[in-house]
Write a protein that holds these residues in place. Sequence first.
Motif, short mmCIF file in Angstrom:
data_model
loop_
_atom_site.label_atom_id
_atom_site.label_comp_id
_atom_site.label_asym_id
_atom_site.label_seq_id
_atom_site.Cartn_x
_atom_site.Cartn_y
_atom_site.Cartn_z
N LYS A 2 0.83 -1.20 0.00
CA LYS A 2 0.00 0.00 0.00
C LYS A 2 0.86 1.25 0.00
O LYS A 2 0.53 2.23 -0.65
N ARG A 3 1.99 1.20 0.71
CA ARG A 3 2.88 2.37 0.73
C ARG A 3 3.47 2.60 -0.65
O ARG A 3 3.61 3.73 -1.08
N TRP A 4 3.83 1.51 -1.30
CA TRP A 4 4.41 1.63 -2.65
C TRP A 4 3.38 2.24 -3.61
O TRP A 4 3.70 3.11 -4.40
N LEU A 5 2.13 1.79 -3.54
CA LEU A 5 1.06 2.33 -4.39
C LEU A 5 0.83 3.80 -4.11
O LEU A 5 0.64 4.60 -5.02
N ARG A 6 0.83 4.18 -2.83
CA ARG A 6 0.64 5.57 -2.46
C ARG A 6 1.79 6.44 -3.00
O ARG A 6 1.57 7.52 -3.54
N ARG A 7 3.02 5.97 -2.88
CA ARG A 7 4.17 6.74 -3.35
C ARG A 7 4.19 6.86 -4.87
O ARG A 7 4.65 7.85 -5.43
N ASN A 8 3.71 5.87 -5.57
CA ASN A 8 3.79 5.84 -7.03
C ASN A 8 2.46 6.10 -7.72
O ASN A 8 2.32 5.87 -8.93
N PHE A 9 1.48 6.57 -6.99
CA PHE A 9 0.14 6.78 -7.52
C PHE A 9 0.14 7.69 -8.75
O PHE A 9 -0.44 7.36 -9.79
#
Length: 183
Positions: A2-9
């Motif tokens: 989820k953190r990766w998705l948030r950072r790369n949204f």
Amino acid sequence: MKRWLRRNFLGLIAIVLLVPATVAITFANELGSYDRSRATEAISVAAADPADYAGTGWQLTDVRRIPWGSDEGADAGIPRGTDLVLVTVEVTPDRLDADGLPPLCIVRLDEMDGTSVQRSWANASSDLSDYRASEGVESYCTRETVDPYLLESIFLVPSDASDELAMGVQVEQELPRYLSLRL
């Protein structure tokens, strides 16, 4: 995850938007190039009228249709179910290129339905029949001379082809425009 998705949204959104846009733009550019390289815009000329196209004068001088079942067709060795259409055009090169040569052209015979082309045929190969071109005429557009000459194009067409025919003349530098000489 989820953190990766948030950072790369934002990057993911950009990919989702830019990839289809890039494909669409590339496709549109290629389709435009394809259309510009095809003969799609006819300059239609009535049978008796002279025409100027690609810096060259074009004048239809004779049209003959020889059916396969006729005596002349049998002598010419025309295949069963076909007709030989002979189109003679006076060609007068006026504008020469940088090398001092007239433009090179490609001719075809179009079966017309009003203004739309139904079927087309290229110049017949001499091995398709025993017919030989007339003496002193060219069988194809030539760059060998800058003087006026007669062009006799030979087309082998199905016997069921209509009499509504036109000879299409294409010069690469003029595409998508082409000359359509109504027979």
